[in-house]
Write a protein that holds these residues in place. Structure first.
Motif, PDB file in Angstrom:
ATOM      1  N   GLU A 197       0.837  -1.197   0.000  1.00 43.48           N
ATOM      2  CA  GLU A 197       0.000   0.000   0.000  1.00 43.48           C
ATOM      3  C   GLU A 197       0.869   1.242   0.000  1.00 43.48           C
ATOM      4  OE1 GLU A 197      -2.102   0.875   3.778  1.00 43.48           O
ATOM      5  OE2 GLU A 197      -1.297  -1.058   4.436  1.00 43.48           O
ATOM      6  N   GLU A 198       0.259   2.335  -0.398  1.00 42.98           N
ATOM      7  CA  GLU A 198       0.863   3.664  -0.327  1.00 42.98           C
ATOM      8  C   GLU A 198      -0.059   4.519   0.524  1.00 42.98           C
ATOM      9  OE1 GLU A 198       1.318   5.161  -4.260  1.00 42.98           O
ATOM     10  OE2 GLU A 198       3.116   3.974  -4.689  1.00 42.98           O
ATOM     11  N   GLY A 199       0.405   4.859   1.720  1.00 39.00           N
ATOM     12  CA  GLY A 199      -0.475   5.587   2.608  1.00 39.00           C
ATOM     13  C   GLY A 199      -1.648   4.717   3.004  1.00 39.00           C
ATOM     14  N   ARG A 200      -2.846   5.210   2.757  1.00 38.89           N
ATOM     15  CA  ARG A 200      -4.064   4.445   3.059  1.00 38.89           C
ATOM     16  C   ARG A 200      -4.656   3.843   1.802  1.00 38.89           C
ATOM     17  NH1 ARG A 200      -5.351   2.256   7.443  1.00 38.89           N
ATOM     18  NH2 ARG A 200      -7.569   2.465   6.952  1.00 38.89           N
ATOM     19  N   ARG A 201      -3.871   3.730   0.751  1.00 43.64           N
ATOM     20  CA  ARG A 201      -4.363   3.164  -0.508  1.00 43.64           C
ATOM     21  C   ARG A 201      -3.683   1.825  -0.776  1.00 43.64           C
ATOM     22  NH1 ARG A 201      -6.861   6.572  -4.367  1.00 43.64           N
ATOM     23  NH2 ARG A 201      -7.352   8.615  -3.504  1.00 43.64           N
TER      24      ARG A 201
END
Length: 496
Positions: A197-201
């Protein structure tokens, strides 16, 4: 894990045209052979009788016409049918034959057969120049499987794929595919296990065909990966395999990933590890590392271990479907050893309450340096079947596993295993009813005499009615029929 890079730019290669043209007759015969097997054995409602005459096998049709062709070994994999006759008219093209049969739903199926011939000829242009040389990398074994399903007339049907896309994405063409990654907010996803994931994605990998044709996305490519036998599952450079959604019909099925399979993936993977431990080291199951869906079968993925983890450096692990492409000891003893290994594992798990879908793509074999079959590896648990009653008899109570995977129907359980393993993987490896029968007769002598083994030895062998299913779009799910049991097959009676 999901790197970014330049988009793939598939090119059509005009230099392949002479080779493609040379491969077309053989591709027609290969598909016609598969179709003739179906006509000879499947319960097609417009075939009213089967018999023999001076020309071989004769099939009587509901409208009074007759089909004539060679005797049909239901387990033969060579392209031995070059022509069949509808009354007195010869046909070497399976698509033209199906068109002129003019039975319900034959028009669409004829188009699929034509696509299968064309795709198979294209695939055969990629046959390795030195087929007896064993590959170095595990994924290269998968790319040796050029002809696709050994018994389905749609063995290479890939509707929706252009020539350029087949060359760019087909494993047999040695493709390197750049997976797109779609960032989706975590709260909009169902996820099990670990996921990049990247951050909350969450970063969901997407096959480029899916991105272009279904999700209608444009933009950059991403992580390079090697497509495996199923085309939508790819080997990543780090080692794991990623199964992507691919919403097109390949052979028989639309290749998406259900929310149900994502939800049960972690529990099922853990349970499978426990069951595999009861096979005395003869079976390993690749672990599911993570699974995610954006609550859509068109945007989902599963990350699994590589089967290579279960082989020593001097051993080879390859899908059973690749055995027919491999230079192995050409002896009944080798085939009997391999058959004994697969049946011992499959029947042991069935007795416990787990029916594997052990076809040539899901089931892999670990070979020694000299080619001896040592143990098995199984991947992709999405279509196995679990019997709560059988499991309970052995003191096993799986938690959190419900839905379509669960059944106590003994016919369904045996169909799942015998249809995939014996009528599929073993038959495709043996190449004929005679070789399969000999291997089975040798192997079953050493196996525990369970009711399942008795059914395998004495009853017709279940197989999916693949052509009937394509000609019955109004009937959902699998349809089955019984093939002549290879253990009791008599010469000249295989097409009754």
């Amino acid at each position: 894990m999901w790197a970014r890079g330049a988009p793939a730019r598939p090119l059509i290669r005009p230099g392949l045209v002479p080779r493609y043209s040379a491969e077309l007759p053989g591709a027609r015969a290969a598909v016609l052979t598969r179709l003739w097997r179906a006509l000879a054995h499947e319960p097609l409602p417009w075939i009213t009788g089967r018999g023999h005459d001076a020309r071989g096998l004769a099939l009587r049709l509901l409208d009074g016409r007759a089909l004539h062709g060679p005797h049909a070994d239901p387990y033969a994999t060579d392209a031995y049918v070059g022509v069949v006759h509808l009354d007195d008219e010869p046909y070497d093209d399976p698509a033209r034959l199906m068109t002129d049969l003019a039975v319900p739903h034959s028009t669409g199926f004829a188009a699929e057969l034509g696509h299968s011939v064309a795709s198979l000829a294209l695939s055969r242009t990629a046959r390795p120049a030195h087929p007896k040389e064993w590959p170095v990398r595990a994924w290269e074994w998968e790319q040796r499987v050029v002809d696709g399903h050994p018994f389905h007339p749609n063995c290479r049907s890939r509707p929706g794929f252009s020539v350029a896309e087949q060359l760019a994405y087909g494993p047999e063409h040695g493709a390197v595919v750049e997976l797109r990654t779609i960032p989706v907010p975590r709260e909009e996803c169902l996820v099990t296990g670990a996921w990049p994931e990247e951050g909350r994605r969450l970063l969901i990998p997407v096959h480029p065909w899916q991105a272009a044709h279904v999700l209608k996305l444009s933009g950059e490519g991403g992580q390079c990966a090697h497509p495996l036998m199923s085309l939508r599952t790819l080997a990543l450079p780090e080692g794991p395999h990623v199964k992507t959604a691919l919403s097109t019909r390949l052979t028989s099925s639309v290749r998406d990933i259900s929310e149900y399979s994502i939800g049960v993936s972690a529990t099922l993977s853990s349970f499978a590890q426990e069951l595999a431990a009861r096979t005395d080291g003869l079976l390993h199951v690749t672990r599911t590392l993570g699974a995610v869906t954006a609550h859509s079968p068109d945007l989902a993925a599963v990350l699994r271990e590589s089967p290579r983890l279960y082989a020593a450096p001097d051993e080879h692990v390859l899908p059973v479907g690749a055995l027919a492409t491999t230079d192995l000891p050409d002896s009944p003893a080798w085939l009997a050893d391999f058959t004994r290994l697969t049946l011992a594992v499959g029947l042991r798990l069935l007795e416990l309450g787990v029916a594997l879908e052990a076809h040539g793509q899901n089931l892999l074999v670990v070979l020694s340096r000299t080619g001896a079959p040592l143990r098995l590896v199984y991947r992709d648990l999405a279509d196995i079947r679990l019997s709560p009653a059988r499991l309970a008899r052995h003191g096993i109570t799986p938690s959190g596993l419900t839905g379509r995977l669960v059944t106590d129907d003994e016919t369904a359980l045996r169909r799942k295993l015998f249809g995939s393993l014996v009528a599929g993987a073993l038959a495709g490896t043996a190449g004929s009813g005679a070789a399969l029968g000999t291997a089975l007769r040798t192997a079953v002598r050493d196996l525990p005499r369970t009711p399942d083994l008795t059914a395998l030895c004495e009853e017709p062998l279940p197989a999916k009615a693949l052509t009937l299913m394509r000609l019955s779009p109004q009937t959902p799910g699998d349809q089955w029929f019984g093939l002549p049991n290879p253990l009791v097959l008599e010469p000249g009676t295989s097409d009754q």
